[in-house]
Design a protein around this motif. Structure first.
Motif, PDB file in Angstrom:
ATOM      1  N   GLU B  19       0.832  -1.204   0.000  1.00  0.00           N
ATOM      2  CA  GLU B  19       0.000   0.000   0.000  1.00  0.00           C
ATOM      3  C   GLU B  19       0.869   1.258   0.000  1.00  0.00           C
ATOM      4  O   GLU B  19       0.678   2.179  -0.813  1.00  0.00           O
ATOM      5  N   ALA B  20       1.846   1.268   0.895  1.00  0.00           N
ATOM      6  CA  ALA B  20       2.733   2.428   0.976  1.00  0.00           C
ATOM      7  C   ALA B  20       3.492   2.607  -0.336  1.00  0.00           C
ATOM      8  O   ALA B  20       3.666   3.731  -0.822  1.00  0.00           O
ATOM      9  N   ALA B  21       3.915   1.497  -0.893  1.00  0.00           N
ATOM     10  CA  ALA B  21       4.680   1.561  -2.141  1.00  0.00           C
ATOM     11  C   ALA B  21       3.834   2.115  -3.275  1.00  0.00           C
ATOM     12  O   ALA B  21       4.292   2.960  -4.049  1.00  0.00           O
ATOM     13  N   THR B  22       2.596   1.662  -3.354  1.00  0.00           N
ATOM     14  CA  THR B  22       1.712   2.152  -4.408  1.00  0.00           C
ATOM     15  C   THR B  22       1.491   3.646  -4.283  1.00  0.00           C
ATOM     16  O   THR B  22       1.527   4.389  -5.265  1.00  0.00           O
ATOM     17  N   ALA B  23       1.306   4.103  -3.043  1.00  0.00           N
ATOM     18  CA  ALA B  23       1.104   5.527  -2.820  1.00  0.00           C
ATOM     19  C   ALA B  23       2.344   6.322  -3.207  1.00  0.00           C
ATOM     20  O   ALA B  23       2.273   7.310  -3.941  1.00  0.00           O
ATOM     21  N   ARG B  24       3.485   5.877  -2.716  1.00  0.00           N
ATOM     22  CA  ARG B  24       4.730   6.573  -3.031  1.00  0.00           C
ATOM     23  C   ARG B  24       5.043   6.533  -4.528  1.00  0.00           C
ATOM     24  O   ARG B  24       5.566   7.483  -5.090  1.00  0.00           O
ATOM     25  N   LEU B  25       4.713   5.418  -5.124  1.00  0.00           N
ATOM     26  CA  LEU B  25       4.997   5.260  -6.553  1.00  0.00           C
ATOM     27  C   LEU B  25       4.310   6.345  -7.366  1.00  0.00           C
ATOM     28  O   LEU B  25       4.948   7.042  -8.161  1.00  0.00           O
ATOM     29  N   SER B  26       3.016   6.489  -7.144  1.00  0.00           N
ATOM     30  CA  SER B  26       2.291   7.454  -7.971  1.00  0.00           C
ATOM     31  C   SER B  26       2.646   8.891  -7.608  1.00  0.00           C
ATOM     32  O   SER B  26       2.533   9.789  -8.421  1.00  0.00           O
ATOM     33  N   GLU B  27       3.095   9.097  -6.372  1.00  0.00           N
ATOM     34  CA  GLU B  27       3.377  10.474  -5.967  1.00  0.00           C
ATOM     35  C   GLU B  27       4.800  10.912  -6.278  1.00  0.00           C
ATOM     36  O   GLU B  27       5.012  12.032  -6.753  1.00  0.00           O
ATOM     37  N   TYR B  28       5.767  10.040  -6.003  1.00  0.00           N
ATOM     38  CA  TYR B  28       7.152  10.466  -6.153  1.00  0.00           C
ATOM     39  C   TYR B  28       7.892   9.752  -7.277  1.00  0.00           C
ATOM     40  O   TYR B  28       9.020  10.111  -7.603  1.00  0.00           O
ATOM     41  N   GLY B  29       7.293   8.724  -7.846  1.00  0.00           N
ATOM     42  CA  GLY B  29       7.960   8.038  -8.943  1.00  0.00           C
ATOM     43  C   GLY B  29       8.791   6.857  -8.502  1.00  0.00           C
ATOM     44  O   GLY B  29       9.182   6.741  -7.342  1.00  0.00           O
ATOM     45  N   ILE B  30       9.066   6.010  -9.439  1.00  0.00           N
ATOM     46  CA  ILE B  30       9.737   4.754  -9.147  1.00  0.00           C
ATOM     47  C   ILE B  30      11.179   4.960  -8.746  1.00  0.00           C
ATOM     48  O   ILE B  30      11.750   4.156  -7.999  1.00  0.00           O
ATOM     49  N   ASP B  31      11.798   6.030  -9.218  1.00  0.00           N
ATOM     50  CA  ASP B  31      13.222   6.225  -8.957  1.00  0.00           C
ATOM     51  C   ASP B  31      13.499   6.524  -7.493  1.00  0.00           C
ATOM     52  O   ASP B  31      14.535   6.141  -6.962  1.00  0.00           O
ATOM     53  N   ASN B 104      -1.376   7.082 -15.236  1.00  0.00           N
ATOM     54  CA  ASN B 104      -0.598   6.357 -14.228  1.00  0.00           C
ATOM     55  C   ASN B 104       0.796   6.068 -14.751  1.00  0.00           C
ATOM     56  O   ASN B 104       1.202   4.905 -14.875  1.00  0.00           O
ATOM     57  N   PRO B 105       1.540   7.125 -15.037  1.00  0.00           N
ATOM     58  CA  PRO B 105       2.824   6.930 -15.710  1.00  0.00           C
ATOM     59  C   PRO B 105       3.792   6.052 -14.936  1.00  0.00           C
ATOM     60  O   PRO B 105       4.455   5.184 -15.527  1.00  0.00           O
ATOM     61  N   GLU B 106       3.847   6.238 -13.630  1.00  0.00           N
ATOM     62  CA  GLU B 106       4.832   5.472 -12.867  1.00  0.00           C
ATOM     63  C   GLU B 106       4.429   4.014 -12.753  1.00  0.00           C
ATOM     64  O   GLU B 106       5.277   3.127 -12.786  1.00  0.00           O
ATOM     65  N   MET B 107       3.129   3.769 -12.620  1.00  0.00           N
ATOM     66  CA  MET B 107       2.667   2.388 -12.587  1.00  0.00           C
ATOM     67  C   MET B 107       2.899   1.719 -13.937  1.00  0.00           C
ATOM     68  O   MET B 107       3.326   0.567 -13.999  1.00  0.00           O
ATOM     69  N   TYR B 108       2.646   2.459 -14.983  1.00  0.00           N
ATOM     70  CA  TYR B 108       2.884   1.900 -16.321  1.00  0.00           C
ATOM     71  C   TYR B 108       4.360   1.571 -16.513  1.00  0.00           C
ATOM     72  O   TYR B 108       4.709   0.498 -16.991  1.00  0.00           O
ATOM     73  N   GLU B 109       5.184   2.509 -16.119  1.00  0.00           N
ATOM     74  CA  GLU B 109       6.631   2.292 -16.209  1.00  0.00           C
ATOM     75  C   GLU B 109       7.037   1.030 -15.457  1.00  0.00           C
ATOM     76  O   GLU B 109       7.841   0.229 -15.929  1.00  0.00           O
ATOM     77  N   LEU B 110       6.450   0.862 -14.293  1.00  0.00           N
ATOM     78  CA  LEU B 110       6.785  -0.322 -13.497  1.00  0.00           C
ATOM     79  C   LEU B 110       6.315  -1.594 -14.188  1.00  0.00           C
ATOM     80  O   LEU B 110       7.068  -2.559 -14.327  1.00  0.00           O
ATOM     81  N   MET B 111       5.054  -1.581 -14.629  1.00  0.00           N
ATOM     82  CA  MET B 111       4.471  -2.796 -15.216  1.00  0.00           C
ATOM     83  C   MET B 111       5.179  -3.221 -16.497  1.00  0.00           C
ATOM     84  O   MET B 111       5.449  -4.395 -16.713  1.00  0.00           O
ATOM     85  N   PHE B 112       5.466  -2.253 -17.345  1.00  0.00           N
ATOM     86  CA  PHE B 112       6.003  -2.579 -18.669  1.00  0.00           C
ATOM     87  C   PHE B 112       7.438  -2.124 -18.848  1.00  0.00           C
ATOM     88  O   PHE B 112       7.919  -1.996 -19.971  1.00  0.00           O
ATOM     89  N   GLY B 113       8.138  -1.878 -17.757  1.00  0.00           N
ATOM     90  CA  GLY B 113       9.507  -1.397 -17.855  1.00  0.00           C
ATOM     91  C   GLY B 113      10.527  -2.481 -17.565  1.00  0.00           C
ATOM     92  O   GLY B 113      10.198  -3.571 -17.111  1.00  0.00           O
ATOM     93  N   ARG B 114      11.765  -2.158 -17.812  1.00  0.00           N
ATOM     94  CA  ARG B 114      12.835  -3.124 -17.672  1.00  0.00           C
ATOM     95  C   ARG B 114      13.076  -3.537 -16.232  1.00  0.00           C
ATOM     96  O   ARG B 114      13.622  -4.612 -15.968  1.00  0.00           O
TER      97      ARG B 114
END
Lengths: 201, 201
Positions: B19-31, B104-114
């Motif tokens: 849950e925390a990761a999903t929140a942080r992901l969309s707010e601050y990005g995967i990096d 959902n750019p960061e989620m997309y990046e995560l799902m379909f990224g390297r």
DNA sequence: AGGCTATGTTGACAGTGTCAAGATAAAACG
DNA sequence: CGTTTTATCTTGACACTGTCAACATAGCCT
């Protein structure tokens, strides 16, 4: 290049860093590319690179700029083969684009990846090399439209964005490991080319 | 959920981390997503997450799995709208795909990224959710071929790879910041849809 | 010759993922 | 019920990262 290592001043650290980075990039990948290792490769201390590049991103941009320059040259060479039909050149371009990405996955990732483009992080130097490269895609698209290969009822810019998007997408799915089976690359390229040129089977 | 923080054992740390990761992901990005920060969010120590995930990649895979599940549901919903023509649904799918990525750019990046697919890093749990999602793309393609929207002289798998590649490519160029101007997304989608359905103008 | 500037150095800091070893509580078992 | 196993959580530590500040060197310009 390997002699004047002893002297306090390197001589051409900037070039040496880019060279070391390019080598490490293709061998170990962008993720394990650290400034400190590059400095070590060049025989200087950790922070020496900061006198030649604002930060890590600037160094990466410089490498990418070289990549764009090379690719632009290659693309022009393919596009300007007078002895081949436009159709043959179009098909060849598709194959070469994907081929370039498949052969230089880490460079492709760097050039067209979020690392250097995200949040307007791109250097002006980088943009100066990359934008003409993008623009060339539009020029080619317009040409292929004129030759009747691509639909003429579409705006050239939009069409260029879509065709490039297709190539980019296939390239990324391949190099990012989502298309685990890379044995049908050529078939995919042909399928894409056929799809674009539906009216000329 | 916010009460039993004091106790030595968290209770449901795994869910809390995701849950925390999903929140942080969309707010601050995967990096800028670090295990240590997630642990802090959940009120546990740095290494506690390792009792629920093998490593960082495994945690990311778990989040991505949720994303695939959600997207698969959304795709099915669009595809199965009986009240709309196949053509309308196809066009809508294109828009929705790009729209999902843009929203959902960061989620997309995560799902379909390297990050999670490279070097066979993908968990089996992830594959179990993602592969049916990929497979559904082929199913839809075959359907659209049957309805005469997409060329029938192409292998469904290849065609699915190319059409998906197109959507993926446009999505990535957008979310990675290469298409800096995102004001013409819908036009690009329509252009792509038109290109695929050339014979049905 | 003297000073300016480009370039290089070491030291330091905050941050990261991850392993090893020990503490605690809950669950399983006799 | 008591005891032991097991799951979970903790602190300590390590190697690594990018980057800043302060200082050192050497080449160039006046």
């Amino acid at each position: 290049m390997a002699n004047a290592v002893q002297s306090y001043h390197h001589g051409d650290l900037r070039s040496a860093l880019i060279e070391a980075a390019t080598a490490r990039l293709s061998e170990y990948g962008i993720d394990s590319l650290s400034l400190r290792k590059l400095a070590e490769d060049a025989g200087v201390s950790r922070t020496a690179p900061y006198h030649h590049f604002k930060d890590k991103s600037a160094l990466l941009s410089a490498i990418a700029a070289k990549g764009f320059s090379d690719w632009h040259t290659a693309a022009k060479r393919i596009f300007e083969q007078e002895d081949k039909t436009p159709k043959a050149r179009f098909r060849e371009f598709v194959h070469e684009y994907i081929g370039y990405a498949a052969d230089n996955p880490e460079m492709y990732e760097l050039m067209f990846g979020r690392t250097i483009w995200q949040n307007q992080a791109a250097t002006n130097d980088l943009k100066d090399v990359a934008f003409p490269c993008f623009q060339f895609q539009v020029t080619m698209t317009r040409y292929w439209q004129d030759k009747g290969l691509l639909p003429n009822n579409q705006d050239a810019l939009r069409l260029a964005q879509v065709t490039w998007g297709t190539l980019h997408g296939i390239a990324r799915l391949l190099i990012d490991g989502i298309y685990a089976d890379s044995s049908h690359i050529d078939e995919m390229c042909d399928c894409a080319a056929d799809l674009f040129m539906q009216k000329q089977p």
